[in-house]
Enzyme design. Structure first.
Site, PDB file in Angstrom:
ATOM      1  N   CYS A  66       0.829  -1.202   0.000  1.00 37.46           N
ATOM      2  CA  CYS A  66       0.000   0.000   0.000  1.00 37.46           C
ATOM      3  C   CYS A  66       0.867   1.257   0.000  1.00 37.46           C
ATOM      4  O   CYS A  66       1.544   1.551  -0.960  1.00 37.46           O
ATOM      5  CB  CYS A  66      -0.979  -0.058   1.174  1.00 37.46           C
ATOM      6  SG  CYS A  66      -2.338   1.115   1.050  1.00 37.46           S
ATOM      7  N   HIS A  67       0.881   2.016   1.099  1.00 33.68           N
ATOM      8  CA  HIS A  67       1.745   3.187   1.230  1.00 33.68           C
ATOM      9  C   HIS A  67       3.105   2.822   1.830  1.00 33.68           C
ATOM     10  O   HIS A  67       3.981   3.675   1.942  1.00 33.68           O
ATOM     11  CB  HIS A  67       1.079   4.262   2.100  1.00 33.68           C
ATOM     12  CG  HIS A  67      -0.061   4.967   1.440  1.00 33.68           C
ATOM     13  ND1 HIS A  67      -1.295   4.373   1.256  1.00 33.68           N
ATOM     14  CD2 HIS A  67      -0.168   6.209   0.921  1.00 33.68           C
ATOM     15  CE1 HIS A  67      -2.111   5.232   0.656  1.00 33.68           C
ATOM     16  NE2 HIS A  67      -1.452   6.349   0.440  1.00 33.68           N
TER      17      HIS A  67
END
Length: 184
Positions: free
Chosen positions: A117-118
């Site tokens: 994801c991030h």
């Protein structure tokens, strides 16, 4: 499509702080543990617990096992970096966390560094994105490209020991790939 691997005797560090995406820490931790791995939650700032972000609100508290400043990289076989917007943004400002990731990449005992994801923001900050083929949550693809990575929209991408995925839907494939690398 997740295989089961025997990870008995393997040890995995998950590095996170407040604001990690709940599913991206808890699911990999539980899946790796079910396969026999010992999983330690590492954090910063002498926190004894860290609080999850669960989609659109604060989620569960998770106990911290070891501070990144006292963690011995030689104890681990893999490192996992969960996402969430807050978690990697705070961690990338922490020199101890960034140094730990750089050293993990250089350590021969570390077989996989997973970022979802991030989480790949940490690969940017530690200089590991440069020249790597990676994926991430789509909103940070420009950051990865600007750091010299080749960004692709795929469920799981492996570049040397880096394993990246896009979002919580990719967790089974993400953990499967890390598990596979731990048994090679």
């Amino acid at each position: 499509m997740s295989n089961t691997y025997n990870l008995k005797g393997k040890k995995v560090a998950i590095l996170a702080t407040n604001g990690f995406e709940q599913s991206e820490l808890i699911q990999p931790r539980d899946m790796l543990t079910e396969q026999g791995a010992q999983v330690d939650i590492l954090s910063i700032d002498d926190q004894s617990t860290i609080k999850a972000w669960d989609e659109d609100n604060w989620g569960k508290d998770v106990e911290v096992d070891v501070q990144v400043t006292s963690a011995n990289l030689q104890d681990y076989d893999a490192l996992v970096l969960p996402g969430g917007q807050i978690n990697p943004d705070v961690l990338r400002m922490n020199k101890d966390a960034v140094t730990f990731i750089k050293q993990a990449n250089d350590a021969s005992n570390i077989k996989a560094i997973g970022a979802i994801c991030h989480g790949p923001w940490m690969l940017v900050e530690s200089g590991l994105a440069k020249g790597a083929k990676l994926t991430s949550f789509p909103s940070i693809q420009t950051d990865l490209k600007n750091a010299g990575a080749t960004w692709v929209d795929e469920q799981v991408v492996v570049h040397e020991k880096l394993v990246t995925s896009r979002n919580p839907n990719d967790i089974p494939a993400f953990v499967n790939k890390i598990s596979e690398m731990l048994t090679q």
